[in-house]
Design a protein around this motif. Structure first.
Motif, PDB file in Angstrom:
ATOM      1  N   GLN A 101       0.892  -1.364  -0.098  1.00 11.28           N
ATOM      2  CA  GLN A 101       0.029  -0.057   0.047  1.00 11.28           C
ATOM      3  C   GLN A 101       0.824   1.206   0.146  1.00 11.28           C
ATOM      4  OE1 GLN A 101      -3.793   0.320  -0.055  1.00 11.28           O
ATOM      5  NE2 GLN A 101      -2.647   2.047  -0.790  1.00 11.28           N
ATOM      6  N   VAL A 102       0.830   2.104  -1.412  1.00  9.73           N
ATOM      7  CA  VAL A 102       1.715   3.196  -1.303  1.00  9.73           C
ATOM      8  C   VAL A 102       0.822   4.350  -1.697  1.00  9.73           C
ATOM      9  CG1 VAL A 102       3.593   4.116  -2.526  1.00  9.73           C
ATOM     10  CG2 VAL A 102       3.796   1.908  -1.652  1.00  9.73           C
ATOM     11  N   TYR A 103       0.832   5.448  -1.152  1.00  7.06           N
ATOM     12  CA  TYR A 103      -0.242   6.459  -1.632  1.00  7.06           C
ATOM     13  C   TYR A 103       0.751   7.515  -2.492  1.00  7.06           C
ATOM     14  CZ  TYR A 103      -3.047   4.465   1.908  1.00  7.06           C
ATOM     15  OH  TYR A 103      -3.835   3.650   2.762  1.00  7.06           O
ATOM     16  N   SER A 104       0.337   7.738  -3.488  1.00  5.32           N
ATOM     17  CA  SER A 104       1.099   8.837  -4.559  1.00  5.32           C
ATOM     18  C   SER A 104       0.256   9.932  -4.597  1.00  5.32           C
ATOM     19  CB  SER A 104       1.491   8.065  -5.786  1.00  5.32           C
ATOM     20  OG  SER A 104       2.523   8.827  -6.400  1.00  5.32           O
ATOM     21  N   PHE A 105       0.973  11.159  -4.312  1.00  7.58           N
ATOM     22  CA  PHE A 105       0.267  12.477  -4.712  1.00  7.58           C
ATOM     23  C   PHE A 105       1.290  13.375  -5.367  1.00  7.58           C
ATOM     24  CE2 PHE A 105      -2.269  10.625  -1.456  1.00  7.58           C
ATOM     25  CZ  PHE A 105      -3.526  10.870  -1.960  1.00  7.58           C
ATOM     26  N   GLY A 106       1.497  13.593  -6.624  1.00  5.06           N
ATOM     27  CA  GLY A 106       2.452  14.252  -7.207  1.00  5.06           C
ATOM     28  C   GLY A 106       4.133  13.895  -6.835  1.00  5.06           C
ATOM     29  N   ARG A 107       4.600  14.852  -6.107  1.00  5.91           N
ATOM     30  CA  ARG A 107       6.072  14.888  -5.804  1.00  5.91           C
ATOM     31  C   ARG A 107       6.314  13.601  -4.630  1.00  5.91           C
ATOM     32  NH1 ARG A 107       8.050  19.237  -2.378  1.00  5.91           N
ATOM     33  NH2 ARG A 107      10.110  19.025  -3.390  1.00  5.91           N
ATOM     34  N   PHE A 108       5.160  13.427  -3.824  1.00  4.53           N
ATOM     35  CA  PHE A 108       5.329  12.689  -2.735  1.00  4.53           C
ATOM     36  C   PHE A 108       4.692  11.281  -2.757  1.00  4.53           C
ATOM     37  CE2 PHE A 108       1.660  14.721  -0.990  1.00  4.53           C
ATOM     38  CZ  PHE A 108       1.082  13.456  -0.146  1.00  4.53           C
ATOM     39  N   GLN A 109       5.357  10.283  -2.264  1.00  7.80           N
ATOM     40  CA  GLN A 109       4.593   8.972  -2.169  1.00  7.80           C
ATOM     41  C   GLN A 109       4.629   8.551  -0.563  1.00  7.80           C
ATOM     42  OE1 GLN A 109       7.329   8.983  -4.483  1.00  7.80           O
ATOM     43  NE2 GLN A 109       5.508   9.959  -5.810  1.00  7.80           N
ATOM     44  N   LEU A 110       3.555   7.968  -0.143  1.00  5.60           N
ATOM     45  CA  LEU A 110       3.677   7.652   1.646  1.00  5.60           C
ATOM     46  C   LEU A 110       3.407   6.087   1.447  1.00  5.60           C
ATOM     47  CD1 LEU A 110       3.904   8.978   4.323  1.00  5.60           C
ATOM     48  CD2 LEU A 110       1.443   8.604   4.380  1.00  5.60           C
ATOM     49  N   ASN A 111       4.470   5.186   1.861  1.00 12.93           N
ATOM     50  CA  ASN A 111       4.298   3.872   2.060  1.00 12.93           C
ATOM     51  C   ASN A 111       3.955   3.704   3.435  1.00 12.93           C
ATOM     52  OD1 ASN A 111       5.092   1.069   2.448  1.00 12.93           O
ATOM     53  ND2 ASN A 111       6.422   1.134   0.706  1.00 12.93           N
ATOM     54  N   GLU A 112       2.756   3.171   3.773  1.00 14.96           N
ATOM     55  CA  GLU A 112       2.293   2.839   4.863  1.00 14.96           C
ATOM     56  C   GLU A 112       2.892   1.715   5.682  1.00 14.96           C
ATOM     57  OE1 GLU A 112      -2.144   1.874   7.283  1.00 14.96           O
ATOM     58  OE2 GLU A 112      -2.048   1.988   4.802  1.00 14.96           O
ATOM     59  N   ALA A 113       3.100   0.618   4.990  1.00 15.35           N
ATOM     60  CA  ALA A 113       3.651  -0.590   5.634  1.00 15.35           C
ATOM     61  C   ALA A 113       5.060  -0.239   5.929  1.00 15.35           C
ATOM     62  CB  ALA A 113       3.535  -1.958   4.590  1.00 15.35           C
ATOM     63  N   ALA A 114       5.924   0.403   5.305  1.00 17.67           N
ATOM     64  CA  ALA A 114       7.426   0.627   5.325  1.00 17.67           C
ATOM     65  C   ALA A 114       7.636   1.823   6.562  1.00 17.67           C
ATOM     66  CB  ALA A 114       7.977   0.855   4.139  1.00 17.67           C
TER      67      ALA A 114
END
Length: 246
Positions: free
Chosen positions: A143-156
Motif C-alpha cells: 500500500q503506497v499512496y502517491s500524490f504528485g511529488r511525494f509517496q507515502l508507504n504505509e507498511a514501510a
C-alpha cells in the motif's frame, strides 16, 4: 492492572502529587517521578518508560534538551507539561521530539485521557499487526499512496519526496497518512486531533497546526504557498487529489 510505565518529570511537588493520585485512580500502577534532568535520565534508564510527562523548566536544565536525550534511551510518548506557551516554545517542543504539548494550568483528568488514548492506539496497532492473516499483510505491504511529488508507504513507514526518503516523526506520519487515506475531504482541527491523537481535540489547535506545518515543510515546494495540503478557510484542511496550480 495497567503495566505501562509512566515517568513524571517536574520539580513542583504539588503537580507531581496531583498527577500521581489521578493516574493511580485511573488504574496506572507503575508511576515514577523525577525532579531534575539527571534524575529523569537515571529513572528512565533503570525502569524504562512508555509515557513521559515532561516539564520544560527544570532546576538543572531544559526539558527541551532532556527530550532529545530521552529519545536516545527509547521511544516513549513524550507529553510536555509546561507554562511556556508561546508559538516558538510549542514549535521547539515538537521539533525536538515531543509528541504532545499541554500548557499549565491543566486538568489532570485530561492528561489521563491523553495517555489512555495513546496507549490504546499503540495497542490497536500492535494487535492489528499480530492478528492480520498473511494474505492481507502482503497486500498491506504494497500500500503506497502517491500524490504528485511525494509517496507515502504505509507498511514501510516511509515518506518519499522527489524519490528521496525524508525523515518523518511518528505523529507527522500518522497525520499525513490520515490525509492520504481521505484525499479531497476537509477535516477540522478537532477531527484531525481525534483521528490521530485519539481523543476530542477541543483546545488543541496548536498541536494540529504545528504538525500541518511540519508536513508542508516536507511535501511542499514552498510551505507558505502549499499546493498539496490546503487550508480551507473557516473549515479546516484537505489533501488535494492533484496538486493545485498557483
Amino acid at each position: 492492572m495497567n503495566m505501562n510505565k509512566i515517568v513524571i518529570v517536574d520539580d513542583e511537588p504539588s503537580i507531581v502529587k496531583m498527577l500521581q493520585l489521578v493516574l493511580q485512580k485511573e488504574g496506572f500502577q507503575h508511576i515514577y517521578t523525577a525532579g531534575t534532568c539527571q534524575e529523569a535520565l537515571d529513572t528512565i534508564a533503570r525502569y524504562g518508560a512508555d509515557i513521559v510527562l515532561l516539564d520544560v523548566m527544570l532546576p538543572d536544565g531544559s526539558g527541551f534538551e532532556l527530550c532529545s536525550k530521552i529519545r536516545q534511551l527509547g521511544k516513549p510518548h513524550i507529553i510536555f507539561l509546561t507554562a511556556k506557551a508561546s508559538d516558538l516554545d510549542i514549535l521547539t517542543g515538537f521539533a525536538l521530539g515531543g509528541d504532545d504539548y499541554v500548557t499549565k494550568p491543566f486538568n489532570p483528568l485530561e492528561i489521563a485521557a491523553r495517555i489512555k488514548a495513546r496507549l490504546r492506539r499503540i495497542g490497536e496497532m500492535d494487535g492489528a499487526s499480530s492478528h492480520v492473516p498473511p494474505s492481507i499483510t502482503a497486500l498491506t505491504a504494497q500500500q503506497v499512496y502517491s500524490f504528485g511529488r511525494f509517496q507515502l508507504n504505509e507498511a514501510a513507514g516511509e515518506l518519499l519526496v522527489d524519490q528521496k526518503s525524508v525523515p518523518c516523526p511518528a505523529q507527522v506520519f500518522q497525520l499525513l497518512l490520515h490525509f492520504c487515506k481521505n484525499p479531497g475531504i476537509v477535516f477540522s482541527k478537532g477531527q484531525l486531533y481525534e483521528a490521530v491523537w485519539g481523543i476530542d481535540g477541543m483546545g488543541d489547535d496548536n498541536t494540529v497546526m504545528v504538525h500541518i506545518r511540519r508536513i508542508r515543510e516536507r511535501i511542499e515546494y514552498d510551505p507558505s504557498m502549499p499546493t498539496h495540503l490546503l487550508t480551507v478557510r473557516g473549515l479546516g484542511y484537505k489533501l488535494a487529489k492533484e496538486p493545485v496550480s498557483l
